[in-house]
Structures are given as C-alpha cells and as structure tokens.
Design an enzyme around this catalytic site. Structure first.
Site, short mmCIF file in Angstrom:
data_model
loop_
_atom_site.label_atom_id
_atom_site.label_comp_id
_atom_site.label_asym_id
_atom_site.label_seq_id
_atom_site.Cartn_x
_atom_site.Cartn_y
_atom_site.Cartn_z
CD GLU A 1 -16.53 -45.09 -14.43
OE1 GLU A 1 -16.91 -45.72 -15.44
OE2 GLU A 1 -17.32 -44.43 -13.74
CB CYS B 1 -23.79 -48.32 -12.42
SG CYS B 1 -23.10 -48.45 -14.07
ZN ZN Z 1 -20.95 -47.78 -14.03
#
Ligand code: ZN
Length: 185
Positions: free
Chosen positions: A144, A101
């Site tokens: 997301e 991420c």
């Molecule tokens: Zn992320």
C-alpha cells in the site's frame, strides 16, 4: 449521498503520481472521506486499498488482516486508516510471496518484501502509532505504501518469469499449493 469509488487500473497516469501529505486529518471533509473509503474496502472484502487507487492523490491507505492459509498466524486487524505513513526501518531479510492488486486485475506475481519493518503513521483519530510489523502485515503495508509513491507490485518483481495470469495461477498455484494466499490489495 454515498457513492462507490471507481478503482483506477494500471495505465491510468494518476496511479503513477506521488501522493501529497494529508494536512488536516481532523477536517470534516477528510473524516467523511476516511469513513467512505473504509466502508468501501469492507464492502469489497479487501485487505487494503490506497487512496491513489480511487483517484485521491493523498498519503493514506486502508489496511486490514485476518489469518489465511499462507499466513495462519496473521493477526486479526480491523480495517484501519493509515495516514501519512513513514517506514523508519526495514529488515535486510526479504521473502517472495504471491501478491495481487485491485488496480492490476487478472495478474499475480511473486514479490520480494522486507519481512520486518518499523513504521509510524497517524490514525483518523489524530493519534500517532509507532509499531513493528512482520510477515503478512509488513507485506500489505509495503504494497500500500508503494501506491502512495506511484509504484505497483509489478515494479518490485525480480524477473518477468515471476508473473502469472490469474487463470494459470489458479490452476497451477492455488490448486497445487494449499498455502498460496488468494488475496489482492
Ligand atoms: Zn495494490
């Protein structure tokens, strides 16, 4: 003038907020915002980014897809703005794969995700899409979508033993498993 976004990192309290619905998709302000974030994610060559990651607490994210070694059959999907998404159904079946991420740099973890999901969302054109995603796209969508609810991938892991520091992941996984995908979203 065009200005790059700063990516919030884990520890910033705004990453933990529940984002607000986008009320007026067609407004000039929102249309400019969607275009700027699309340009940003394309420049970063990312697979996706959620608005809260750039300190915009609204329910939209970008997602894209192209075939990679872990998901050779991943469809080609141009970066798309996914607005006010809903998950309508999730398969019972889950699978663990490596994720990274942009808001959690230097860390990789094995994350269980539902392998199939039915979703509905609005496009920047104000059209509504209802579609089933599986495999890689289902994974990106769930990653997301979690950002819109203040969650990061580390909140989803089964055990802390499934976390690796990037250097070790590169040495032990990426170099030994040709299928390990080298992606962060
Ligand atoms: Zn992320």
């Amino acid at each position: 003038m065009y200005r790059d976004f700063d990516i919030l990192k884990l520890g910033h309290p705004h990453l933990r907020l529940t984002a607000e619905a986008v009320n007026d998709v067609a407004s000039d302000d929102n249309q400019v915002l969607f275009k700027r974030l699309l340009a940003f994610v394309i420049a970063q060559q990312g697979m996706g980014i959620a608005a809260p990651q750039v300190d915009i607490s609204q329910r939209f994210f970008m997602m894209s897809s192209h075939p990679n070694s872990r998901y050779p059959h991943a469809p080609l999907m141009q970066p798309t703005v996914v607005i006010n998404p809903e998950i309508l159904w999730m398969s019972d079946h889950q699978q663990k794969e490596w994720e990274g991420c942009l808001s959690v740099p230097g860390v990789r973890a094995l994350v269980p995700r539902h392998t199939e999901i039915d979703v509905r969302y609005t496009l920047a054109t104000n059209d509504i899409v209802q579609i089933r995603y599986s495999g890689f796209l289902a994974r990106v969508f769930q990653h997301e979508y979690d950002h819109l609810n203040g969650l990061v991938f580390l909140d989803r892991i089964e055990t802390s033993h499934d976390i690796m520091v990037e250097d070790e992941w590169q040495k032990r996984i990426a170099n030994h498993d040709q299928h390990a995908s080298n992606i962060a979203f």
